[in-house]
Design a protein around this motif. Structure first.
Motif, PDB file in Angstrom:
ATOM      1  N   MET A  15      44.171 -19.489  74.700  1.00  0.00           N
ATOM      2  CA  MET A  15      43.443 -18.207  74.712  1.00  0.00           C
ATOM      3  C   MET A  15      41.955 -18.404  74.451  1.00  0.00           C
ATOM      4  SD  MET A  15      46.218 -15.542  72.977  1.00  0.00           S
ATOM      5  CE  MET A  15      45.349 -15.594  71.462  1.00  0.00           C
ATOM      6  N   VAL A  16      41.614 -19.279  73.518  1.00  0.00           N
ATOM      7  CA  VAL A  16      40.210 -19.542  73.195  1.00  0.00           C
ATOM      8  C   VAL A  16      39.497 -20.152  74.403  1.00  0.00           C
ATOM      9  CG1 VAL A  16      38.667 -20.942  71.742  1.00  0.00           C
ATOM     10  CG2 VAL A  16      40.604 -19.747  70.707  1.00  0.00           C
ATOM     11  N   VAL A  17      40.152 -21.108  75.067  1.00  0.00           N
ATOM     12  CA  VAL A  17      39.567 -21.745  76.251  1.00  0.00           C
ATOM     13  C   VAL A  17      39.402 -20.720  77.373  1.00  0.00           C
ATOM     14  CG1 VAL A  17      40.007 -23.444  78.078  1.00  0.00           C
ATOM     15  CG2 VAL A  17      40.274 -24.095  75.674  1.00  0.00           C
ATOM     16  N   GLU A  18      40.407 -19.873  77.572  1.00  0.00           N
ATOM     17  CA  GLU A  18      40.301 -18.816  78.590  1.00  0.00           C
ATOM     18  C   GLU A  18      39.097 -17.921  78.323  1.00  0.00           C
ATOM     19  OE1 GLU A  18      44.937 -17.975  79.930  1.00  0.00           O
ATOM     20  OE2 GLU A  18      44.171 -17.009  78.120  1.00  0.00           O
ATOM     21  N   ASN A  19      38.916 -17.531  77.066  1.00  0.00           N
ATOM     22  CA  ASN A  19      37.772 -16.680  76.704  1.00  0.00           C
ATOM     23  C   ASN A  19      36.443 -17.376  76.958  1.00  0.00           C
ATOM     24  OD1 ASN A  19      39.429 -14.559  75.906  1.00  0.00           O
ATOM     25  ND2 ASN A  19      39.434 -15.180  73.758  1.00  0.00           N
ATOM     26  N   GLU A  20      36.366 -18.659  76.627  1.00  0.00           N
ATOM     27  CA  GLU A  20      35.121 -19.413  76.832  1.00  0.00           C
ATOM     28  C   GLU A  20      34.793 -19.511  78.312  1.00  0.00           C
ATOM     29  OE1 GLU A  20      32.248 -20.412  74.948  1.00  0.00           O
ATOM     30  OE2 GLU A  20      33.735 -19.494  73.661  1.00  0.00           O
ATOM     31  N   LEU A  21      35.793 -19.770  79.128  1.00  0.00           N
ATOM     32  CA  LEU A  21      35.574 -19.878  80.570  1.00  0.00           C
ATOM     33  C   LEU A  21      35.164 -18.524  81.151  1.00  0.00           C
ATOM     34  CD1 LEU A  21      38.542 -22.241  81.469  1.00  0.00           C
ATOM     35  CD2 LEU A  21      36.119 -22.828  81.449  1.00  0.00           C
ATOM     36  N   ALA A  22      35.772 -17.457  80.664  1.00  0.00           N
ATOM     37  CA  ALA A  22      35.428 -16.106  81.131  1.00  0.00           C
ATOM     38  C   ALA A  22      33.974 -15.775  80.793  1.00  0.00           C
ATOM     39  CB  ALA A  22      36.371 -15.083  80.521  1.00  0.00           C
ATOM     40  N   LYS A  23      33.514 -16.189  79.610  1.00  0.00           N
ATOM     41  CA  LYS A  23      32.118 -15.946  79.201  1.00  0.00           C
ATOM     42  C   LYS A  23      31.133 -16.573  80.191  1.00  0.00           C
ATOM     43  CE  LYS A  23      32.827 -15.910  74.210  1.00  0.00           C
ATOM     44  NZ  LYS A  23      32.559 -16.671  72.974  1.00  0.00           N
ATOM     45  N   LEU A  24      31.546 -17.695  80.785  1.00  0.00           N
ATOM     46  CA  LEU A  24      30.677 -18.399  81.734  1.00  0.00           C
ATOM     47  C   LEU A  24      30.996 -18.007  83.181  1.00  0.00           C
ATOM     48  CD1 LEU A  24      30.679 -21.921  80.042  1.00  0.00           C
ATOM     49  CD2 LEU A  24      28.854 -20.229  79.996  1.00  0.00           C
ATOM     50  N   ASN A  25      31.775 -16.928  83.347  1.00  0.00           N
ATOM     51  CA  ASN A  25      32.164 -16.425  84.675  1.00  0.00           C
ATOM     52  C   ASN A  25      32.867 -17.478  85.527  1.00  0.00           C
ATOM     53  OD1 ASN A  25      31.208 -13.763  84.321  1.00  0.00           O
ATOM     54  ND2 ASN A  25      29.116 -14.525  84.653  1.00  0.00           N
ATOM     55  N   LEU A  26      33.703 -18.279  84.872  1.00  0.00           N
ATOM     56  CA  LEU A  26      34.492 -19.283  85.576  1.00  0.00           C
ATOM     57  C   LEU A  26      35.910 -18.747  85.723  1.00  0.00           C
ATOM     58  CD1 LEU A  26      33.147 -22.437  83.719  1.00  0.00           C
ATOM     59  CD2 LEU A  26      32.534 -21.658  86.019  1.00  0.00           C
ATOM     60  N   HIS A  27      36.519 -18.977  86.874  1.00  0.00           N
ATOM     61  CA  HIS A  27      37.819 -18.399  87.191  1.00  0.00           C
ATOM     62  C   HIS A  27      38.914 -19.461  87.140  1.00  0.00           C
ATOM     63  CE1 HIS A  27      34.708 -15.838  88.980  1.00  0.00           C
ATOM     64  NE2 HIS A  27      35.496 -14.855  88.550  1.00  0.00           N
ATOM     65  N   ILE A  28      39.950 -19.176  86.376  1.00  0.00           N
ATOM     66  CA  ILE A  28      41.035 -20.121  86.150  1.00  0.00           C
ATOM     67  C   ILE A  28      42.088 -19.997  87.242  1.00  0.00           C
ATOM     68  CG2 ILE A  28      42.896 -20.754  84.573  1.00  0.00           C
ATOM     69  CD1 ILE A  28      41.127 -19.585  82.293  1.00  0.00           C
ATOM     70  N   LYS A  29      42.439 -21.146  87.816  1.00  0.00           N
ATOM     71  CA  LYS A  29      43.569 -21.210  88.747  1.00  0.00           C
ATOM     72  C   LYS A  29      44.853 -21.481  87.966  1.00  0.00           C
ATOM     73  CE  LYS A  29      41.555 -23.028  93.040  1.00  0.00           C
ATOM     74  NZ  LYS A  29      41.575 -24.206  93.929  1.00  0.00           N
ATOM     75  N   HIS A  30      44.754 -22.436  87.038  1.00  0.00           N
ATOM     76  CA  HIS A  30      45.920 -22.835  86.242  1.00  0.00           C
ATOM     77  C   HIS A  30      45.423 -23.359  84.895  1.00  0.00           C
ATOM     78  CE1 HIS A  30      49.831 -24.438  85.196  1.00  0.00           C
ATOM     79  NE2 HIS A  30      49.238 -25.578  84.891  1.00  0.00           N
ATOM     80  N   ILE A  31      46.171 -23.053  83.833  1.00  0.00           N
ATOM     81  CA  ILE A  31      45.813 -23.570  82.511  1.00  0.00           C
ATOM     82  C   ILE A  31      47.086 -23.974  81.786  1.00  0.00           C
ATOM     83  CG2 ILE A  31      45.825 -21.284  81.429  1.00  0.00           C
ATOM     84  CD1 ILE A  31      43.396 -22.307  79.709  1.00  0.00           C
ATOM     85  N   SER A  32      47.020 -25.113  81.108  1.00  0.00           N
ATOM     86  CA  SER A  32      48.111 -25.592  80.257  1.00  0.00           C
ATOM     87  C   SER A  32      47.463 -26.387  79.127  1.00  0.00           C
ATOM     88  CB  SER A  32      49.089 -26.448  81.054  1.00  0.00           C
ATOM     89  OG  SER A  32      48.436 -27.579  81.579  1.00  0.00           O
ATOM     90  N   LEU A  33      48.255 -26.822  78.178  1.00  0.00           N
ATOM     91  CA  LEU A  33      47.697 -27.567  77.059  1.00  0.00           C
ATOM     92  C   LEU A  33      46.952 -28.797  77.560  1.00  0.00           C
ATOM     93  CD1 LEU A  33      50.577 -27.435  74.442  1.00  0.00           C
ATOM     94  CD2 LEU A  33      48.514 -26.045  74.527  1.00  0.00           C
ATOM     95  N   GLY A  34      45.677 -28.873  77.226  1.00  0.00           N
ATOM     96  CA  GLY A  34      44.863 -30.030  77.575  1.00  0.00           C
ATOM     97  C   GLY A  34      44.287 -30.057  78.969  1.00  0.00           C
TER      98      GLY A  34
END
Length: 190
Positions: A15-34
């Motif tokens: 969740m923290v990584v998702e928030n950080e990426l969103a702050k920089l307007n980066l869009h996640i395709k897939h996220i998992s541990l590490g």
């Protein structure tokens, strides 16, 4: 673009990584541990900013292939212990080589060289840390914990716990209970 992130070990970290990426307007395709795959390709400036932001939160962007491989092993071990429990009949070396797509001897030697311990010792230490956590929660009996973590017996779990911590599980639990004080028993020192 795929990013490898060190110290990303739980769902809160995701969740923290998702928030950080969103702050920089980066869009996640897939996220998992590490690991995170984003739609964009980062330039040096964006990469440096992301590394700086992650560092402030206790994470680290990894670009060294050896380090990425070791982080994959660590995340796989944590996932096996915390999420998959009794779901497998394979041994640890088979699981790791099947999931990471490398020869186990190569992975094992690399892990030992970099981490200063074998994968098996890391696995056991993480398993015992999880046992400690479960003992503190006090929701499962030692028999249930042994079954959940695929120990052959409570005695085997207890022996391994004592070998790693120097304490029996019941002594550990007793010590933890004595360190906690109810709020109404805490007196103001002033």
């Amino acid at each position: 673009m795929k990013l490898a992130i060190k110290n990303m070990v739980c769902n809160r970290c995701i969740m923290v990584v998702e928030n950080e990426l969103a702050k920089l307007n980066l869009h996640i395709k897939h996220i998992s541990l590490g690991q995170v795959e984003i739609e964009e390709t980062l330039n040096r400036e964006q990469s440096a900013k992301l590394a700086e932001n992650f560092s402030a939160l206790g994470f680290e962007l990894i670009d060294d292939k050896r380090t990425v491989l070791i982080e994959q092993v660590k995340h796989l071990v944590l996932d096996l212990i915390r999420n998959q429990h009794n779901n497998t009949n394979l041994n640890l070396s088979e699981i790791i080589s099947n999931q990471i797509y490398h020869d186990y001897n190569y992975i094992s030697n690399l892990f030992s060289d970099v981490e200063g311990m074998t994968i098996e010792k890391y696995f056991i230490s993480q398993k015992i840390e999880y046992v400690k956590e479960l003992l503190v929660y006090d929701e499962l009996t030692l028999s249930e914990i042994a079954y959940q973590l695929n120990y052959s017996s409570v005695a085997y779990l207890s022996n391994q716990f004592k070998k790693v911590t120097g304490l029996t599980p019941s002594h550990f639990k007793h010590i933890k209970e004595n360190k906690r004080k109810p709020l109404d028993k805490i007196h103001d020192a002033g």
